[in-house]
Enzyme design. Sequence first.
Site, PDB file in Angstrom:
ATOM      1  N   HIS A   9       0.824  -1.199   0.000  1.00 27.31           N
ATOM      2  CA  HIS A   9       0.000   0.000   0.000  1.00 27.31           C
ATOM      3  C   HIS A   9       0.862   1.255   0.000  1.00 27.31           C
ATOM      4  O   HIS A   9       2.059   1.205   0.287  1.00 27.31           O
ATOM      5  CB  HIS A   9      -0.962  -0.013   1.188  1.00 27.31           C
ATOM      6  CG  HIS A   9      -2.174  -0.854   0.932  1.00 27.31           C
ATOM      7  ND1 HIS A   9      -3.158  -0.475   0.050  1.00 27.31           N
ATOM      8  CD2 HIS A   9      -2.556  -2.054   1.405  1.00 27.31           C
ATOM      9  CE1 HIS A   9      -4.090  -1.397   0.008  1.00 27.31           C
ATOM     10  NE2 HIS A   9      -3.742  -2.371   0.823  1.00 27.31           N
ATOM     11  N   LYS A 441     -13.938   5.036   6.919  1.00 27.80           N
ATOM     12  CA  LYS A 441     -13.854   6.381   6.337  1.00 27.80           C
ATOM     13  C   LYS A 441     -15.252   6.918   6.042  1.00 27.80           C
ATOM     14  O   LYS A 441     -15.514   8.116   6.127  1.00 27.80           O
ATOM     15  CB  LYS A 441     -13.006   6.337   5.060  1.00 27.80           C
ATOM     16  CG  LYS A 441     -12.823   7.673   4.357  1.00 27.80           C
ATOM     17  CD  LYS A 441     -11.710   7.614   3.336  1.00 27.80           C
ATOM     18  CE  LYS A 441     -12.000   6.709   2.182  1.00 27.80           C
ATOM     19  NZ  LYS A 441     -12.951   7.298   1.213  1.00 27.80           N
TER      20      LYS A 441
END
Length: 784
Positions: A9, A441
């Site tokens: 990532h 999120k």
Amino acid sequence: LVMPVLTAHPTEVQRKSILDAHIEIARLLDQRDRARQTPEEASADEAALRRMILILWQTRMLRAARLTVQDEIDNALSFYSYTFLAAIPRLIEEIDAELHARYRSRLPAPQMLRMGSWIGGDRDGNPFVTHATLTYALERQSALALAHYLEESHALGRELSLSLQRVGISPALKRLADAAGDTSDQRSDEPYRRALTGVYARLAATSVALGHRDALRRPLAAARPYAASADFVHDLDTLIESLRTHGSARVVYGRLMRLRHAAQAFGFHLASVDLRQHSGVHESVVTELASLAGAAPDYAKLDEEAKIAFLLAELGTARLLRSPFVAYSELAANELAILDAAQAIQARFGKAALPTCIISNTNAVSDILEAAILLREAGLLRPGPKPVLDLNIAPLFETIDDLRRAGAMMDRLLGLPAYRALIAGRGDLQEVMLGYSDSNKDCGYLTANWALYQAQDAIMRVCAKHKVKVTLFHGRGGSIARGGGPAAKAILAQPVGLKDGGIRVTEQGEVLSTRYHDVDLAHRVLEQMAYGVLLGSNEAQSGARKLPAHWVKAMEEMSAKALAAYQVCVHDDPEFLDFWRQATPIDEISDLNFGSRPTFRRKGSFSVADLRAIPWVFSWMQSRFNFPGWYGLGRGLQTILERGPAGTKLLREMYQRWPFFQTLIANAQLTMCKADMSIARVYASLVTDERIREKIFARIQEEFRLTEKAVLIVTGQRELLENEPVLARSIKLRNPYVDPLNYLQVEMLRRRRTGKLSKRNQEGTRAVMELTVNGIAGGLKNTG
């Protein structure tokens, strides 16, 4: 099934050179602690330690260039050499020995541990993943596995010097030894060595057949390659059975049994690589193929029911939509090339090498059927009376809305006879992935966790209704906001999803260097995961009790209150984005040489919706807000505490008796202890508009205080992590070393944002910025 799945990532900060130095220093320190050394040995050990520290001191900490996907593949493979090739067979051997000692079992232990990977196959948001990187990943993995088997087989041949003058052998072992082609008089009475000579020769031939270089040691005789890794395992089992039945059972354990377990766990492909792509890309490609084939003029504009009807009709025919005589867009051509490469990889390395196709942002049944159509175009799905599907199709539910509708979507999908037939051909097994990142999120810590819990329950009930087994794939990150935390506790907090005994979990970024750089530590982590799955599976299969209705009602109330607080702060206030971009290093992170993947899903976008969840969490961790790991929890708990003593009693009852709620509270404490509102205020000072700064920081600070107070009431503690003294002490020891780096980072951000630095000072400021990012991530043991 316990399968850690390695991923790469954007916030992966550790250089392999630095990690190698850390590992060697740790080894030397461990050697000093364990061994009784002579003065000469102690002196040599200290000299080696000083030498490694000097090398570390003089090694560049930061990357000179951004990682490529190939770099990420090679970095991940290094962890197999560090740990996995040793730790996984060792753990399985321990289980095997325990079963044998307790139950006199002659059967090998269950091969419950497998490895997976996304690196090289995860295209969602990463334009640099192509058919070439997918092929490169499998080739490098396979080469590493075969090299390990060759080395261990050779070493085993040196070990097993047992002579026919002292031991008998089984008829199967005699046949294996006689077929080896070893004519040496020196080994004529050493059947195990001769058998392993043949095993080595077949492995060497297999390596060449799979396209790898010749073995470093030439085999003594020509041999045919193994058709599959199961044949290699069979030969090792022949040795094991002969030893066990002829007075040499003790010899079985050690190198031989570990090689057998390695061959079973890693095969000739080392780790299963998943394909992953966003549902929107699949839709675009299907739309283009259907349009150019004249099958549907504009598929994307159809409503959901019309899409499903079209896709089901297509799945009923072997006629392809694509043609070699049509020029496709770059997007469609690249996607088809990836799928063609996947088909070739399965033919070359076996179906276990590439078992799953994951659909990001699944929000409709048609998203799953579109993936099926594309697999058909590459020959990975073959229609007919009994259709054949070569990959699991795994929907990924990640937004709050999709998690809430996951059960209904799976019910509709499994109710379609055409799709149910595909699942029947996969052993009645459906894989479903749950996203911890985007859900957090989207709606905040408490609401996301509760939605994930409920989604698992709904999916399990639906699959049971359709008589389908399910493997849940947890898309967890290293940080608490993304499902991180102690492995066993995280697994046991969700026992409902373990009814069929399988779990897959992503392991990424700093998690790899933190958990898997050391073989003993890796063994402990894997043991915890196995423990959690065994215990949770047993509980789920024995019929876990239904949650008390008043617990569920309380969670619904808390979730609604926490979601409202989160939405007011993040989604409803248009000035929040300005605060976030100025009070955290998110823009600077996008420019640093960390991962190969862009920070935002869409080029030129700077919205929360398009931001990848990993840098979202990373930016809040760096600035010590740790916002995604606790915000909204206090407001949720407070809504029950306002009931007075009855509310306090209810929450304490849930905390003491419900592993899910206990883990929810424990993980929030962990991330709050790593936060520091005084340092966060320094970052907030970077916000140029005083009104925005004071408004939003005051809101965050008040929620932090409320959450801390509520957590202490629920747990009965005097301070956070009081019940976890070792963990609390570790954080308290590390934080003072991180704090100065935060102050340095703020100063670098302030200088960079003036726009008045000379080119030389820009480069210097950037270098210091990178160092602080690296140091803070290392010190907090979390990035994204």
